[in-house]
Motif scaffolding. Structure first.
Motif, PDB file in Angstrom:
ATOM      1  N   TYR A 177       0.825  -1.210   0.000  1.00 19.66           N
ATOM      2  CA  TYR A 177       0.000   0.000   0.000  1.00 19.66           C
ATOM      3  C   TYR A 177       0.858   1.258   0.000  1.00 19.66           C
ATOM      4  N   SER A 178       1.958   1.254   0.759  1.00 21.90           N
ATOM      5  CA  SER A 178       2.800   2.446   0.855  1.00 21.90           C
ATOM      6  C   SER A 178       3.549   2.727  -0.447  1.00 21.90           C
ATOM      7  N   ARG A 179       3.667   1.719  -1.306  1.00 18.94           N
ATOM      8  CA  ARG A 179       4.305   1.903  -2.608  1.00 18.94           C
ATOM      9  C   ARG A 179       3.304   2.264  -3.694  1.00 18.94           C
ATOM     10  N   HIS A 180       2.128   1.638  -3.685  1.00 16.84           N
ATOM     11  CA  HIS A 180       1.253   1.658  -4.858  1.00 16.84           C
ATOM     12  C   HIS A 180      -0.154   2.202  -4.618  1.00 16.84           C
ATOM     13  N   VAL A 181      -0.517   2.501  -3.365  1.00 12.08           N
ATOM     14  CA  VAL A 181      -1.837   3.082  -3.085  1.00 12.08           C
ATOM     15  C   VAL A 181      -1.700   4.557  -2.748  1.00 12.08           C
ATOM     16  N   CYS A 182      -0.855   4.889  -1.774  1.00  6.77           N
ATOM     17  CA  CYS A 182      -0.554   6.287  -1.460  1.00  6.77           C
ATOM     18  C   CYS A 182       0.832   6.349  -0.846  1.00  6.77           C
ATOM     19  N   ARG A 183       1.691   7.155  -1.450  1.00  5.18           N
ATOM     20  CA  ARG A 183       3.086   7.219  -1.042  1.00  5.18           C
ATOM     21  C   ARG A 183       3.354   8.285   0.020  1.00  5.18           C
ATOM     22  N   LEU A 184       2.309   8.972   0.471  1.00  3.48           N
ATOM     23  CA  LEU A 184       2.457   9.949   1.542  1.00  3.48           C
ATOM     24  C   LEU A 184       2.537   9.239   2.894  1.00  3.48           C
ATOM     25  N   ASP A 185       3.328   9.789   3.802  1.00  4.03           N
ATOM     26  CA  ASP A 185       3.470   9.213   5.139  1.00  4.03           C
ATOM     27  C   ASP A 185       3.485  10.355   6.149  1.00  4.03           C
ATOM     28  N   PRO A 186       2.448  10.444   7.003  1.00  2.00           N
ATOM     29  CA  PRO A 186       1.317   9.525   7.107  1.00  2.00           C
ATOM     30  C   PRO A 186       0.278   9.784   6.012  1.00  2.00           C
ATOM     31  N   TRP A 187      -0.673   8.863   5.908  1.00  2.00           N
ATOM     32  CA  TRP A 187      -1.764   9.065   4.963  1.00  2.00           C
ATOM     33  C   TRP A 187      -2.612  10.263   5.393  1.00  2.00           C
ATOM     34  N   PRO A 188      -3.111  11.036   4.433  1.00  4.77           N
ATOM     35  CA  PRO A 188      -4.016  12.143   4.772  1.00  4.77           C
ATOM     36  C   PRO A 188      -5.264  11.639   5.494  1.00  4.77           C
ATOM     37  N   GLY A 189      -5.814  12.517   6.312  1.00 11.04           N
ATOM     38  CA  GLY A 189      -6.960  12.125   7.127  1.00 11.04           C
ATOM     39  C   GLY A 189      -8.144  11.647   6.321  1.00 11.04           C
ATOM     40  N   GLU A 190      -8.396  12.278   5.167  1.00  8.45           N
ATOM     41  CA  GLU A 190      -9.568  11.868   4.382  1.00  8.45           C
ATOM     42  C   GLU A 190      -9.400  10.475   3.780  1.00  8.45           C
ATOM     43  N   LEU A 191      -8.163  10.086   3.471  1.00  6.99           N
ATOM     44  CA  LEU A 191      -7.920   8.733   2.972  1.00  6.99           C
ATOM     45  C   LEU A 191      -8.091   7.722   4.093  1.00  6.99           C
ATOM     46  N   MET A 192      -7.594   8.055   5.282  1.00 10.60           N
ATOM     47  CA  MET A 192      -7.789   7.174   6.428  1.00 10.60           C
ATOM     48  C   MET A 192      -9.274   7.032   6.764  1.00 10.60           C
ATOM     49  N   ALA A 193     -10.039   8.103   6.586  1.00  7.42           N
ATOM     50  CA  ALA A 193     -11.467   8.046   6.886  1.00  7.42           C
ATOM     51  C   ALA A 193     -12.167   7.011   6.005  1.00  7.42           C
ATOM     52  N   SER A 194     -11.862   7.031   4.700  1.00 13.62           N
ATOM     53  CA  SER A 194     -12.465   6.042   3.798  1.00 13.62           C
ATOM     54  C   SER A 194     -11.988   4.635   4.131  1.00 13.62           C
ATOM     55  N   TYR A 195     -10.707   4.493   4.437  1.00  9.25           N
ATOM     56  CA  TYR A 195     -10.152   3.177   4.774  1.00  9.25           C
ATOM     57  C   TYR A 195     -10.853   2.614   6.012  1.00  9.25           C
ATOM     58  N   LEU A 196     -11.037   3.446   7.028  1.00 11.43           N
ATOM     59  CA  LEU A 196     -11.674   2.965   8.255  1.00 11.43           C
ATOM     60  C   LEU A 196     -13.147   2.650   8.040  1.00 11.43           C
TER      61      LEU A 196
END
Length: 311
Positions: free
Chosen positions: A183-202
């Motif tokens: 995921y850190s290579r091919h889904v989103c390379r930002l660290d940490p993931w932005p809050g809105e991406l984490m919201a959808s993931y959760l």
């Protein structure tokens, strides 16, 4: 400057409800930009930044697809209930319920890009343009390319993944840790993931019904009902200007994306060199420029005559 008006609510879809959010004012002279999220089984949250286009006069519509987010959840539905046709019907219904079916542009991301392309292939009269972002043209192509990407992971990671997949222990902590390397290579390379991406993931983790039924346990182990599905045969029928977007490090590799460029008569492909599966988050300034130019071209004839350069 006055704040951009925002309306939220639900519309009926069959005996269920589809949640939506409208930023800006439809019918104010520019087509509505309708945002179709990925998954299937995700939510609109990770694409919320597209609402910023309302500040430039584009009404922006987000919605949560059935089974997730603010829409009706159906954790006990028969697996056969969850089909691509269900979600295409839901999109059609939303367009008509919101009164925008006669003037709109579709932005579909990942699975949402496939869904939007399929919708566009029916040649709806009100569709002005199509954006297919980070979307494979078929899951068989996607699966073949997942093997390529997995083979490039650090030593031992894919071995760990495959051991748990064979044992049916994809919920284990060891599997999750190895999955996050991908995921850190091919889904989103930002660290940490932005809050809105984490919201959808959760949201997807909280109710994984749709994602697990149609996709599987994660992005690269597709064992759900979509594993043989694709939209390649529909692409030649699309007759509106189309912008195709992908990231250089995207899990939607060039092999999976190329059919859109090759088969849609009026398609242009833009690759984001520093992005994976979320250029709108990973390269937001360039994303805004590229999408804004396309919107001006298809939604406001005469406003600009430039077109997006091909990738």
């Amino acid at each position: 400057m006055a704040p951009t008006p925002t309306a939220k609510g639900t519309v009926p879809f069959r005996e269920y409800r589809t949640w939506y959010r409208v930023t800006g004012q439809p019918g104010s002279g520019r087509p509505a930009l309708v945002v179709v999220h990925g998954g299937p089984g995700s939510t609109h949250d990770y694409l919320i930044r597209l609402a910023d286009f309302a500040e430039h006069g584009w009404p922006v519509v987000h919605y949560d697809q059935l089974g997730n987010g603010g829409s009706t959840h159906l954790p006990d539905a028969d697996p056969g209930f969850w089909t691509p046709q269900l979600f295409r019907d839901e999109l059609d219904n939303l367009l008509h319920r919101l009164g925008i079916a006669d003037d709109y542009i579709l932005f579909g991301q990942s699975w949402g890009g496939m869904l939007a392309a399929w919708h566009a292939s029916t040649r709806p009269a009100g569709l002005r343009g199509l954006v297919v972002a980070n979307a494979p043209a078929s899951y068989p192509l996607w699966l073949s390319e997942m093997d390529v990407l997995r083979a490039q992971l650090p030593p031992g990671v894919d071995d760990t993944l495959r051991r748990h997949e064979a044992a049916g222990t994809t919920d284990s902590d060891e599997y999750l840790e190895a999955m996050l390397v991908f995921y850190s290579r091919h889904v989103c390379r930002l660290d940490p993931w932005p809050g809105e991406l984490m919201a959808s993931y959760l949201e997807a983790v909280t109710d994984p019904t749709v994602y697990r039924t149609m996709n599987g346990p994660n992005e690269f182990h597709v064992i759900g009902s979509l594993r043989d599905w694709g939209v390649i045969d529909h692409l030649p029928r699309i007759d509106v200007p189309t912008l195709v977007l992908s990231g250089r490090h995207d899990e939607a590799t060039p092999v999976t994306v190329r059919p859109y460029q090759d088969l849609i008569p009026n398609a242009r492909w833009e690759i984001f060199e520093d992005s994976s599966h979320a250029p709108h988050l990973e390269e937001p300034e360039r994303f805004t420029e590229v999408l804004g130019t396309f919107l001006d071209t298809v939604g406001a004839p005469g406003a600009r005559t430039t077109t997006v350069s091909g990738g």
